[in-house]
Motif scaffolding. Structure first.
Motif, PDB file in Angstrom:
ATOM      1  N   TRP A 192       0.830  -1.208   0.000  1.00  0.00           N
ATOM      2  CA  TRP A 192       0.000   0.000   0.000  1.00  0.00           C
ATOM      3  C   TRP A 192       0.865   1.258   0.000  1.00  0.00           C
ATOM      4  O   TRP A 192       0.594   2.203  -0.753  1.00  0.00           O
ATOM      5  CB  TRP A 192      -0.903  -0.019   1.224  1.00  0.00           C
ATOM      6  CG  TRP A 192      -1.819   1.178   1.297  1.00  0.00           C
ATOM      7  CD1 TRP A 192      -2.957   1.400   0.606  1.00  0.00           C
ATOM      8  CD2 TRP A 192      -1.623   2.333   2.123  1.00  0.00           C
ATOM      9  NE1 TRP A 192      -3.511   2.606   0.928  1.00  0.00           N
ATOM     10  CE2 TRP A 192      -2.693   3.211   1.872  1.00  0.00           C
ATOM     11  CE3 TRP A 192      -0.642   2.706   3.044  1.00  0.00           C
ATOM     12  CZ2 TRP A 192      -2.825   4.447   2.515  1.00  0.00           C
ATOM     13  CZ3 TRP A 192      -0.776   3.932   3.682  1.00  0.00           C
ATOM     14  CH2 TRP A 192      -1.859   4.784   3.420  1.00  0.00           C
ATOM     15  N   LEU A 193       1.914   1.293   0.822  1.00  0.00           N
ATOM     16  CA  LEU A 193       2.786   2.465   0.857  1.00  0.00           C
ATOM     17  C   LEU A 193       3.500   2.664  -0.463  1.00  0.00           C
ATOM     18  O   LEU A 193       3.587   3.797  -0.978  1.00  0.00           O
ATOM     19  CB  LEU A 193       3.803   2.317   2.002  1.00  0.00           C
ATOM     20  CG  LEU A 193       3.232   2.355   3.426  1.00  0.00           C
ATOM     21  CD1 LEU A 193       4.325   2.091   4.450  1.00  0.00           C
ATOM     22  CD2 LEU A 193       2.571   3.714   3.701  1.00  0.00           C
ATOM     23  N   ASN A 194       4.027   1.582  -1.035  1.00  0.00           N
ATOM     24  CA  ASN A 194       4.722   1.711  -2.321  1.00  0.00           C
ATOM     25  C   ASN A 194       3.760   2.080  -3.438  1.00  0.00           C
ATOM     26  O   ASN A 194       4.112   2.853  -4.339  1.00  0.00           O
ATOM     27  CB  ASN A 194       5.424   0.396  -2.656  1.00  0.00           C
ATOM     28  CG  ASN A 194       6.732   0.220  -1.906  1.00  0.00           C
ATOM     29  OD1 ASN A 194       7.775   0.721  -2.325  1.00  0.00           O
ATOM     30  ND2 ASN A 194       6.670  -0.472  -0.773  1.00  0.00           N
ATOM     31  N   ARG A 195       2.547   1.523  -3.380  1.00  0.00           N
ATOM     32  CA  ARG A 195       1.571   1.848  -4.419  1.00  0.00           C
ATOM     33  C   ARG A 195       1.244   3.335  -4.394  1.00  0.00           C
ATOM     34  O   ARG A 195       1.225   4.011  -5.445  1.00  0.00           O
ATOM     35  CB  ARG A 195       0.308   1.018  -4.205  1.00  0.00           C
ATOM     36  CG  ARG A 195      -0.804   1.284  -5.226  1.00  0.00           C
ATOM     37  CD  ARG A 195      -2.004   0.391  -4.938  1.00  0.00           C
ATOM     38  NE  ARG A 195      -3.054   0.625  -5.906  1.00  0.00           N
ATOM     39  CZ  ARG A 195      -3.979   1.576  -5.828  1.00  0.00           C
ATOM     40  NH1 ARG A 195      -3.958   2.421  -4.799  1.00  0.00           N
ATOM     41  NH2 ARG A 195      -4.895   1.720  -6.764  1.00  0.00           N
ATOM     42  N   GLU A 196       0.974   3.849  -3.200  1.00  0.00           N
ATOM     43  CA  GLU A 196       0.661   5.266  -3.097  1.00  0.00           C
ATOM     44  C   GLU A 196       1.841   6.139  -3.528  1.00  0.00           C
ATOM     45  O   GLU A 196       1.667   7.161  -4.198  1.00  0.00           O
ATOM     46  CB  GLU A 196       0.256   5.596  -1.654  1.00  0.00           C
ATOM     47  CG  GLU A 196      -1.092   5.022  -1.249  1.00  0.00           C
ATOM     48  CD  GLU A 196      -2.207   5.533  -2.148  1.00  0.00           C
ATOM     49  OE1 GLU A 196      -2.245   6.754  -2.429  1.00  0.00           O
ATOM     50  OE2 GLU A 196      -3.032   4.703  -2.605  1.00  0.00           O
ATOM     51  N   ASP A 244       4.898  -2.320 -12.514  1.00  0.00           N
ATOM     52  CA  ASP A 244       5.835  -2.268 -11.396  1.00  0.00           C
ATOM     53  C   ASP A 244       5.165  -2.715 -10.090  1.00  0.00           C
ATOM     54  O   ASP A 244       5.755  -3.453  -9.280  1.00  0.00           O
ATOM     55  CB  ASP A 244       6.373  -0.851 -11.237  1.00  0.00           C
ATOM     56  CG  ASP A 244       7.266  -0.441 -12.404  1.00  0.00           C
ATOM     57  OD1 ASP A 244       7.755  -1.349 -13.113  1.00  0.00           O
ATOM     58  OD2 ASP A 244       7.462   0.774 -12.594  1.00  0.00           O
ATOM     59  N   LEU A 245       3.905  -2.281  -9.908  1.00  0.00           N
ATOM     60  CA  LEU A 245       3.193  -2.681  -8.690  1.00  0.00           C
ATOM     61  C   LEU A 245       2.879  -4.173  -8.692  1.00  0.00           C
ATOM     62  O   LEU A 245       2.917  -4.831  -7.645  1.00  0.00           O
ATOM     63  CB  LEU A 245       1.898  -1.859  -8.553  1.00  0.00           C
ATOM     64  CG  LEU A 245       2.097  -0.361  -8.265  1.00  0.00           C
ATOM     65  CD1 LEU A 245       0.754   0.360  -8.258  1.00  0.00           C
ATOM     66  CD2 LEU A 245       2.794  -0.179  -6.916  1.00  0.00           C
ATOM     67  N   ASN A 246       2.564  -4.729  -9.858  1.00  0.00           N
ATOM     68  CA  ASN A 246       2.330  -6.172  -9.935  1.00  0.00           C
ATOM     69  C   ASN A 246       3.601  -6.953  -9.602  1.00  0.00           C
ATOM     70  O   ASN A 246       3.561  -7.974  -8.908  1.00  0.00           O
ATOM     71  CB  ASN A 246       1.829  -6.558 -11.325  1.00  0.00           C
ATOM     72  CG  ASN A 246       0.397  -6.111 -11.564  1.00  0.00           C
ATOM     73  OD1 ASN A 246      -0.371  -5.927 -10.614  1.00  0.00           O
ATOM     74  ND2 ASN A 246       0.027  -5.920 -12.822  1.00  0.00           N
ATOM     75  N   SER A 247       4.715  -6.472 -10.126  1.00  0.00           N
ATOM     76  CA  SER A 247       5.991  -7.124  -9.791  1.00  0.00           C
ATOM     77  C   SER A 247       6.258  -7.052  -8.296  1.00  0.00           C
ATOM     78  O   SER A 247       6.719  -8.023  -7.669  1.00  0.00           O
ATOM     79  CB  SER A 247       7.136  -6.459 -10.566  1.00  0.00           C
ATOM     80  OG  SER A 247       6.938  -6.587 -11.969  1.00  0.00           O
ATOM     81  N   LEU A 248       5.947  -5.885  -7.718  1.00  0.00           N
ATOM     82  CA  LEU A 248       6.125  -5.737  -6.278  1.00  0.00           C
ATOM     83  C   LEU A 248       5.213  -6.696  -5.510  1.00  0.00           C
ATOM     84  O   LEU A 248       5.630  -7.323  -4.521  1.00  0.00           O
ATOM     85  CB  LEU A 248       5.840  -4.287  -5.873  1.00  0.00           C
ATOM     86  CG  LEU A 248       5.906  -3.989  -4.371  1.00  0.00           C
ATOM     87  CD1 LEU A 248       7.305  -4.246  -3.836  1.00  0.00           C
ATOM     88  CD2 LEU A 248       5.469  -2.541  -4.094  1.00  0.00           C
ATOM     89  N   ALA A 249       3.947  -6.835  -5.975  1.00  0.00           N
ATOM     90  CA  ALA A 249       3.008  -7.747  -5.301  1.00  0.00           C
ATOM     91  C   ALA A 249       3.502  -9.194  -5.376  1.00  0.00           C
ATOM     92  O   ALA A 249       3.433  -9.935  -4.392  1.00  0.00           O
ATOM     93  CB  ALA A 249       1.624  -7.623  -5.930  1.00  0.00           C
ATOM     94  N   TRP A 250       4.020  -9.590  -6.554  1.00  0.00           N
ATOM     95  CA  TRP A 250       4.559 -10.956  -6.675  1.00  0.00           C
ATOM     96  C   TRP A 250       5.755 -11.163  -5.755  1.00  0.00           C
ATOM     97  O   TRP A 250       5.906 -12.203  -5.106  1.00  0.00           O
ATOM     98  CB  TRP A 250       4.952 -11.220  -8.123  1.00  0.00           C
ATOM     99  CG  TRP A 250       3.808 -11.703  -8.963  1.00  0.00           C
ATOM    100  CD1 TRP A 250       3.115 -10.991  -9.881  1.00  0.00           C
ATOM    101  CD2 TRP A 250       3.242 -13.015  -8.947  1.00  0.00           C
ATOM    102  NE1 TRP A 250       2.130 -11.753 -10.463  1.00  0.00           N
ATOM    103  CE2 TRP A 250       2.190 -13.016  -9.891  1.00  0.00           C
ATOM    104  CE3 TRP A 250       3.504 -14.167  -8.219  1.00  0.00           C
ATOM    105  CZ2 TRP A 250       1.408 -14.140 -10.130  1.00  0.00           C
ATOM    106  CZ3 TRP A 250       2.720 -15.289  -8.460  1.00  0.00           C
ATOM    107  CH2 TRP A 250       1.699 -15.282  -9.406  1.00  0.00           C
TER     108      TRP A 250
END
Length: 529
Positions: A52-56, A195-201
Motif C-alpha cells: 500500500w505504501l509503495n503503491r501510493e 511495477d506494482l504487480n511485480s512488487l506484489a509478486w
C-alpha cells in the motif's frame, strides 16, 4: 482365559501407545499451525502495508509529475491561444502539448469566432475524445467557482483515475482562466501498474518463504519441546507397568528439566515405598505361614485327643460325666474349627506367595458335584440340574474346594433347598449355586469375596472364618475362571462359577507339570463366608 486377558492387555497398551503418539502428533501439528498462522499474519500484514505504501508512492509520484507537466503546458501552450481559436490552432497546440516529457494524450475544446465548438486532438481523428472523459470530471472542470478570499481562481485542475480495457489511466482537465480553451489529458499508468504487480509478486513470494521458514522453525521447536515430553510419557507408561527403576536423563535448567527431576524423585520415592510395602507383605506372609506350620504340630496332638473324647461322647456306655459333656463338645467343635482355620490360612499363604499349582485331570463335572455333595451328606438338601457326560480338564481337588465352599455357604446362610445347575457356554463350564434365603444385602455384595469379611458385625464368632469364599475365588482364578455373586429376582442369592473346559494352557504357560505335593494334602472343607 489368561491368553485372552493378556491379549486384551497388550491390545490396550498398544492402543494407548497409538493414542499417545496421535496426541503428540496433534500437539506438534498445533504448534506448527500456530507458528504458521503467526508468521502468515505478520507476513501478510507487513506485505500489505509495504504494498500500500509503495503503491501510493509510485502512483502519487507519477501523478504529480504528469499533472505538473499538464498544468505547465496549459499555461504555456493553451494560454497563448486566442480567445476564439480555430480548429487548426487547437490541433497544433494539442500536438505540441502531447510532445512533452510525460507523453500524455491531449484534447482541447473551444469555440471559434462563429460560436461553433471546435476540438483539437493530439492523436488525430481516432485519438483521445471527449467521450473518454468521465461526465463527473467534465462537469467539475467547466463549473465556475465563486472567487473569494479562500478561492482565488474561478477554475481549477481536476483529475480522476479510470480503467479502460484493464489498463489504468489518469484523466485530468482544466480551463484557461480569462477565456480560452478547456483542456483534457489522459495518461496511461500501465508501467506503474506493472511495477506494482511485480512488487506484489515479490511480496507474495516473500510471504510464502516466511511461511515455510516459520513451519520449519515450528517443526524444530516442536521437536525440541516434544522430545522430552515423549520421553516423559514413555517413562510414565513404564512406571505404570511396574518398572519402578525407570528414570529420566536430566540435562539443562529449564522447566522440562525440572519436570524430569520431579518425575525421577517421584519414581524413586514410589520405588522405595513399594519396596517397603513388599518387604512388610513378605514378612506378613512368612509370619502367617510359619505360624500356621507351627500350629499344625500341637493341633495334631489336640485333634487326636479330641477324637478320643468324641468317641467317648458317641459311645453308648455313658461313661462321661454329664456335667462335662457340653464342655467336651465345645472343645471338639472349636478344635475342628481351629484346624480348618489353620489349613485355610496355609492355603491363602500359598496363593499370596504364588506357589499354588494346578494338578489337572479329566473330570466328569456331574460326578464331581455328586461326589462333593455325597461326601458331606448334603444329598437331601441339594437339588441337582446336571447333564451327564460333560467333561472338563480341571484340578478335581480345587473344584471340590470351590463347590464345597459355595454349596456350604448357601446351606449355612440361605437354607435348603439349594439348587445346583450346570451348563456349557462356548468353551466354558458354568455352574450356578442358588439358595432360597433372604439374599445378600446390596452393601454386602461387593465384599462377599473379601478375606475375613462377615456381613454381621454383631456375630464376629460365627462358624465361618471369612476365608472360604476368598479361597474359592482364588481357586477359580488359578483355573483362569471367575465367580460372581448376585441376588435372584425370584429370591435368594446366586453364585455363578465359570471355568474353562481345558486349563492345560495355563499350566503350560506357567511351566507346571509336576504334582502339587503341598496342596494335595489339604482339603479346606465347606468353610463359608
Amino acid at each position: 482365559m489368561t491368553d485372552t486377558q493378556g491379549g486384551l492387555r497388550g491390545w490396550s497398551a498398544g492402543r494407548r501407545g497409538s493414542l499417545s503418539r496421535l496426541r503428540f502428533t496433534s500437539l506438534r501439528l498445533r504448534l506448527v499451525l500456530v507458528f504458521g498462522l503467526v508468521a502468515l499474519t505478520a507476513a501478510v500484514s507487513a506485505s500489505g502495508i509495504a504494498y500500500w505504501l509503495n503503491r501510493e508512492a509510485v502512483l502519487t509520484r507519477a501523478q504529480d509529475a504528469v499533472l505538473r507537466d499538464f498544468r505547465q503546458e496549459m499555461q504555456n501552450r493553451a494560454g497563448a491561444l486566442p480567445e476564439h481559436p480555430t480548429q487548426d490552432q487547437l490541433q497544433r497546440a494539442a500536438s505540441q502539448m502531447a510532445a512533452s516529457s510525460q507523453r500524455f494524450s491531449v484534447l482541447l475544446v473551444a469555440q471559434d469566432a462563429d460560436g461553433k465548438t471546435v476540438y483539437g486532438n493530439s492523436g488525430g481523428i481516432n485519438g483521445f475524445a471527449l467521450e473518454d472523459v468521465p461526465k463527473t470530471l467534465r462537469a467539475a472542470v467547466t463549473r465556475r467557482q465563486e472567487v473569494s478570499d479562500t478561492n482565488k481562481e474561478p477554475y481549477h485542475l481536476y483529475w480522476q483515475r479510470v480503467t479502460e480495457d484493464g489498463t489504468p489511466y489518469l484523466v485530468a482537465g482544466t480551463r484557461v482562466i480569462g477565456g480560452g480553451p478547456t483542456g483534457y489529458m489522459a495518461k496511461s499508468l500501465e508501467p506503474e501498474a506493472k511495477d506494482l504487480n511485480s512488487l506484489a509478486w515479490s511480496l507474495g513470494i516473500a510471504t510464502g518463504l516466511a511461511l515455510i521458514g516459520a513451519a520449519l522453525l515450528a517443526q524444530a521447536a516442536a521437536t525440541t519441546v516434544l522430545k522430552p515430553v515423549h520421553r516423559l510419557g514413555v517413562a510414565a507408561r513404564r512406571l505404570g507397568e511396574g518398572k519402578l527403576d525407570t528414570r529420566l536423563q536430566v540435562s539443562g535448567t529449564d522447566e522440562l528439566a525440572d519436570l524430569s527431576r520431579t518425575f525421577n524423585n517421584a519414581a524413586e520415592a514410589l520405588e522405595q515405598r513399594v519396596a517397603e510395602m513388599a518387604a512388610r507383605d513378605d514378612a506378613s506372609r512368612r509370619f502367617v505361614a510359619d505360624m500356621s506350620h507351627e500350629l499344625r504340630t500341637p493341633l495334631t496332638a489336640i485333634t487326636a485327643v479330641t477324637e478320643v473324647l468324641e468317641e467317648e461322647l458317641e459311645a453308648e456306655t455313658g461313661s462321661m460325666d454329664p456335667m462335662i459333656e457340653p464342655a467336651v463338645r465345645l472343645v471338639v467343635s472349636e478344635t475342628r474349627r481351629l484346624n480348618d482355620l489353620v489349613e485355610n490360612l496355609m492355603e491363602v499363604t500359598r496363593f499370596d506367595a504364588g506357589t499354588a499349582r494346578l494338578v489337572l485331570d479329566d473330570v466328569d463335572v456331574a460326578d464331581q458335584i455328586t461326589a462333593c455333595i455325597d461326601a458331606r451328606a448334603w444329598l437331601d438338601a441339594v437339588e441337582l440340574d446336571v447333564e451327564r457326560g460333560l467333561h472338563a480338564r480341571l484340578d478335581p481337588r480345587r473344584l471340590d474346594v470351590i463347590l464345597a465352599n459355595l454349596i456350604g455357604n448357601a446351606l449355612k446362610h440361605g437354607g435348603s433347598p439349594v439348587r445346583v445347575s450346570v451348563r456349557q457356554a462356548d468353551d466354558s463350564v458354568v455352574i450356578q449355586v442358588r439358595d432360597h434365603g433372604p439374599g445378600i444385602p446390596e452393601d454386602v455384595l461387593p465384599h462377599v469375596f473379601d478375606r475375613f469379611y462377615k456381613a454381621s458385625a454383631s456375630r464376629p464368632r460365627s462358624e465361618g472364618s471369612g476365608l472360604g469364599l476368598s479361597i474359592a475365588l482364588e481357586n477359580a482364578h488359578i483355573h483362569g475362571g471367575e465367580i460372581t455373586a448376585a441376588n435372584s429376582p425370584e429370591g435368594g442369592a446366586v453364585f455363578t462359577l465359570r471355568l474353562p473346559r481345558d486349563a492345560s494352557e495355563l499350566t503350560e504357560e506357567n511351566g507346571e507339570g509336576g504334582r502339587d505335593t503341598k496342596t494335595d494334602q489339604h482339603r479346606p472343607g465347606e468353610e463359608g463366608s
